[in-house]
Design an enzyme around this catalytic site. Structure first.
Site, mmCIF file in Angstrom:
data_model
loop_
_atom_site.group_PDB
_atom_site.id
_atom_site.type_symbol
_atom_site.label_atom_id
_atom_site.label_comp_id
_atom_site.label_asym_id
_atom_site.label_seq_id
_atom_site.Cartn_x
_atom_site.Cartn_y
_atom_site.Cartn_z
ATOM 1 N N ASP A 1 -36.024 39.730 44.919
ATOM 2 C CA ASP A 1 -36.535 39.387 43.823
ATOM 3 C C ASP A 1 -36.737 37.912 43.401
ATOM 4 O O ASP A 1 -37.655 37.595 42.812
ATOM 5 C CB ASP A 1 -35.613 40.000 42.614
ATOM 6 C CG ASP A 1 -35.590 41.450 42.627
ATOM 7 O OD1 ASP A 1 -34.595 42.295 42.656
ATOM 8 O OD2 ASP A 1 -37.075 42.004 42.275
ATOM 9 N N GLU B 1 -31.663 36.002 40.632
ATOM 10 C CA GLU B 1 -32.844 36.347 41.369
ATOM 11 C C GLU B 1 -34.188 35.961 40.835
ATOM 12 O O GLU B 1 -35.125 36.882 41.047
ATOM 13 C CB GLU B 1 -32.546 37.851 41.727
ATOM 14 C CG GLU B 1 -32.197 38.723 40.714
ATOM 15 C CD GLU B 1 -32.119 40.011 41.152
ATOM 16 O OE1 GLU B 1 -32.392 40.339 42.242
ATOM 17 O OE2 GLU B 1 -31.437 40.866 40.148
ATOM 18 N N ARG C 1 -23.631 48.594 41.358
ATOM 19 C CA ARG C 1 -24.664 47.781 40.734
ATOM 20 C C ARG C 1 -25.202 48.561 39.759
ATOM 21 O O ARG C 1 -25.832 49.701 39.955
ATOM 22 C CB ARG C 1 -25.733 47.274 41.674
ATOM 23 C CG ARG C 1 -26.693 46.613 40.924
ATOM 24 C CD ARG C 1 -27.789 45.659 41.862
ATOM 25 N NE ARG C 1 -28.602 46.387 42.656
ATOM 26 C CZ ARG C 1 -29.381 45.893 43.207
ATOM 27 N NH1 ARG C 1 -29.807 44.746 43.523
ATOM 28 N NH2 ARG C 1 -30.210 46.658 44.092
ATOM 29 N N ASP D 1 -15.211 53.022 32.976
ATOM 30 C CA ASP D 1 -14.433 54.261 32.777
ATOM 31 C C ASP D 1 -14.655 55.287 33.974
ATOM 32 O O ASP D 1 -13.579 56.141 34.419
ATOM 33 C CB ASP D 1 -15.199 54.852 31.571
ATOM 34 C CG ASP D 1 -14.517 54.001 30.390
ATOM 35 O OD1 ASP D 1 -15.002 54.590 29.231
ATOM 36 O OD2 ASP D 1 -13.792 53.356 30.256
#
Ligand SMILES: O=C(O)C(=O)C[C@H](O)[C@@H](O)CO
Length: 264
Positions: A178, A152, A73, A87
């Site tokens: 949230d 959210e 996340r 990457d």
């Protein structure tokens, strides 16, 4: 040699249940321990845990031999962060606080190399390509990255159908805490009013053909969400498990009250 197959992406696309654990201890050592617990996926939290890119990278490396799929996340949905995390070797990224289809389209482009997107080319120096050893990485990576977005807020729920319709979005995660806060139920994600919006949102995501995900530490709620058809469901957090287990053990031998149930 092509980019590694993203079995998690394939599984949620088939609607197969994927059970996860939230990692917020910000430790490669504890991530490595969780990597052998048996979860299908492990969420490395770059939003609410004190994880910087080197620490996220170390946790990805610690899970290299694990059967659990690392999902990272990012702290915010911005192109440069997605580039660096991809990457570093993440194949699946969860982006918080997405509220519009336009933002979703920008995030899809950030995940993909041209011509599908605008991901910067540098992976041949990075873990993503096994440091250049995956010689066909650049031309095969787009199919193996997986973009999960978080809905959210009330605005996100209102735009859910448009966000889910964006090509390249693989799944949508509803953030109970949230969402509850935005609805006026701060700290009360299990309020009936919030649960009603969550259940309707999960149904809409699944109806759109995209994978639906969520986090809850309540086993009965997790079971309910799975029965509704949610596929990537996190059923706890390492922090909560550690907090609860240490307090419970101390209470057994010391004159201390047991820890109250934590949020997750
Ligand atoms: O809104 C939510 O709920 C989430 O997005 C999950 C939380 O952020 C997780 O970090 C536990 O607090």
């Amino acid at each position: 040699m092509p980019a590694p197959t993203n079995n998690f992406k394939a599984a949620i696309a088939r609607g197969e249940k994927q059970i996860g654990l939230w990692l917020a201890l910000a430790s490669a050592y504890s991530a490595e321990i969780a990597g052998s617990a048996g979860f299908d996926w492990l969420l490395i939290d770059g939003e609410h845990a004190p994880n910087d890119l080197p620490l996220i990278s170390a946790q990805i490396a610690a899970l290299n031999a694990s059967p659990s799929h690392p999902v990272v996340r990012v702290p915010i949905g911005e192109t440069w962060i997605i580039k660096q995390v991809l990457d570093a070797g993440a194949q699946t990224i969860l982006v918080p606080m997405v509220e519009t289809a336009e933002h979703a389209q920008q995030l899809v482009r950030a995940m993909k190399y041209p011509p599908e997107g605008m991901r910067g080319v540098g992976a041949m120096l990075a873990r993503a390509s096994n440091f250049g050893r995956i010689t066909d990485y650049l031309t095969t990576a787009n199919d193996e990255v997986c973009l999960l977005l978080q809905a959210e807020s009330r605005a996100a729920i209102d735009a859910l159908d448009e966000i889910a319709a964006v090509d390249g979005v693989d799944g949508i995660f509803i953030g109970p805490s949230d969402l509850a806060a935005d609805m006026g139920f701060l700290g009360r994600p299990t309020a009936p009013e919030v649960q009603s919006v969550i259940e309707d949102g999960l149904k809409r995501i699944i109806k759109s053909g995209k994978a639906a995900g969520i986090l809850t530490g309540d086993p009965s709620l997790a079971q309910r969400y799975l029965e509704l058809g949610a596929s990537f469901v996190a059923v706890g957090t390492d922090v909560t498990l550690f907090t609860q287990a240490t307090a419970t053990l101390a209470a057994r031998f010391k004159d201390r009250p047991e820890a109250p149930p934590a949020g997750y």
